[in-house]
Scaffold this motif. Structure first.
Motif, short mmCIF file in Angstrom:
data_model
loop_
_atom_site.label_atom_id
_atom_site.label_comp_id
_atom_site.label_asym_id
_atom_site.label_seq_id
_atom_site.Cartn_x
_atom_site.Cartn_y
_atom_site.Cartn_z
N PRO A 1 1.96 6.78 -12.67
CA PRO A 1 2.79 6.74 -11.59
C PRO A 1 2.30 7.77 -10.45
O PRO A 1 1.90 8.84 -10.66
CB PRO A 1 4.08 7.12 -12.09
CG PRO A 1 4.04 7.99 -13.26
CD PRO A 1 2.58 7.35 -13.94
N PRO A 2 2.63 7.32 -9.21
CA PRO A 2 2.27 8.40 -8.10
C PRO A 2 3.07 9.28 -8.14
O PRO A 2 4.51 9.45 -8.68
CB PRO A 2 2.21 7.46 -7.05
CG PRO A 2 3.23 6.53 -7.26
CD PRO A 2 3.02 6.05 -8.93
N ALA A 3 2.52 10.47 -7.56
CA ALA A 3 3.38 11.85 -7.50
C ALA A 3 4.57 11.66 -6.36
O ALA A 3 4.26 11.09 -5.60
CB ALA A 3 2.48 12.96 -7.02
N THR A 4 5.56 12.04 -6.74
CA THR A 4 6.82 11.82 -5.71
C THR A 4 7.10 13.21 -5.12
O THR A 4 6.88 14.30 -5.76
CB THR A 4 8.16 11.44 -6.77
OG1 THR A 4 8.51 12.55 -7.47
CG2 THR A 4 8.01 9.91 -6.95
N VAL B 1 10.48 6.45 0.08
CA VAL B 1 11.23 5.28 -0.79
C VAL B 1 10.00 4.45 -1.22
O VAL B 1 10.04 3.98 -2.32
CB VAL B 1 11.78 4.34 0.48
CG1 VAL B 1 12.07 3.12 0.01
CG2 VAL B 1 13.26 5.02 0.84
N GLN B 2 8.90 4.60 -0.72
CA GLN B 2 7.69 3.84 -1.07
C GLN B 2 7.12 4.52 -2.33
O GLN B 2 6.67 3.71 -3.15
CB GLN B 2 6.43 3.73 -0.09
CG GLN B 2 5.28 2.98 -0.53
CD GLN B 2 5.73 1.61 -0.51
OE1 GLN B 2 6.46 1.17 0.35
NE2 GLN B 2 5.17 0.78 -1.68
N ALA B 3 7.26 5.58 -2.64
CA ALA B 3 6.95 6.44 -3.68
C ALA B 3 7.64 6.09 -4.83
O ALA B 3 7.24 5.69 -6.06
CB ALA B 3 6.78 7.93 -3.66
N ILE C 1 23.96 4.11 8.37
CA ILE C 1 23.60 5.25 7.49
C ILE C 1 22.67 6.15 8.09
O ILE C 1 21.41 5.82 8.77
CB ILE C 1 23.02 4.81 6.23
CG1 ILE C 1 24.09 3.71 5.69
CG2 ILE C 1 22.69 5.79 5.47
CD1 ILE C 1 23.36 2.91 4.39
N VAL C 2 22.71 7.45 8.22
CA VAL C 2 21.95 8.41 9.02
C VAL C 2 21.43 9.32 7.80
O VAL C 2 22.42 9.90 7.02
CB VAL C 2 22.71 9.13 10.11
CG1 VAL C 2 21.74 9.97 10.68
CG2 VAL C 2 23.31 8.17 11.13
N PHE C 3 20.19 9.55 8.04
CA PHE C 3 19.52 10.34 6.94
C PHE C 3 19.07 11.64 7.85
O PHE C 3 18.57 11.41 8.76
CB PHE C 3 18.34 9.65 6.18
CG PHE C 3 18.85 8.68 5.22
CD1 PHE C 3 19.35 8.86 4.07
CD2 PHE C 3 18.75 7.14 5.74
CE1 PHE C 3 19.88 7.74 3.19
CE2 PHE C 3 19.33 6.19 4.91
CZ PHE C 3 19.64 6.44 3.94
N GLU D 1 9.72 8.57 8.72
CA GLU D 1 8.52 8.28 8.43
C GLU D 1 8.41 8.81 6.98
O GLU D 1 7.99 8.43 6.12
CB GLU D 1 7.48 8.78 9.17
CG GLU D 1 5.77 8.43 8.76
CD GLU D 1 5.73 6.99 8.43
OE1 GLU D 1 5.26 6.61 7.38
OE2 GLU D 1 6.17 6.00 9.16
N VAL D 2 8.97 10.03 6.95
CA VAL D 2 8.95 10.97 5.63
C VAL D 2 9.88 10.16 4.69
O VAL D 2 9.62 9.97 3.41
CB VAL D 2 9.63 12.47 5.85
CG1 VAL D 2 10.06 12.84 4.53
CG2 VAL D 2 8.54 13.21 6.75
#
Length: 115
Positions: free
Chosen positions: A111-114, A89-91, A76-78, A83-84
């Motif tokens: 909730p943290p800002a996405t 994903v962590q958010a 799978i290529v994004f 890192e971004v």
């Protein structure tokens, strides 16, 4: 002497080289030659296209990360920088965790800002 009549009649049945049969044969050969030339050009074009596609495939394969040894499956290529993507994903994980805590009745932080 009856044999001579047979030989003469056979000669008259043969088409002349300058007659219509010869011209049709020449036209057929010219058409065949044209088709062979056209086919040869098409083969050259297809080989060049194949070569270009192989180069593109090689470039794409070089850009792809290698699968782990013994690994199988699809790559799978994004388009994002890894890192971004990891931060996004962590958010999302943190947001899901927050809503799960809310659902379970635990008080959590907002909730943290996405991005």
């Amino acid at each position: 002497m009856g044999n001579r009549k047979n030989k003469k009649s056979r000669r008259h049945r043969r088409p002349h080289r300058s007659g219509p049969v010869h011209l049709r044969s020449l036209e057929a050969l010219e058409q065949l030659r044209d088709r062979v030339v056209e086919t040869a050009r098409e083969l050259v074009r297809l080989r060049e296209a194949q070569h270009a596609l192989r180069e593109q495939l090689g470039a794409l394969a070089a850009e792809m990360p290698a699968l782990p040894p013994g690994g199988s499956g699809a790559r799978i290529v994004f388009p994002e920088n890894p890192e971004v993507l990891r931060q996004k994903v962590q958010a999302f994980i943190e947001a899901v965790d927050y809503y799960l805590e809310q659902d379970l009745g635990a008080a959590g932080t907002p909730p943290p800002a996405t991005s």
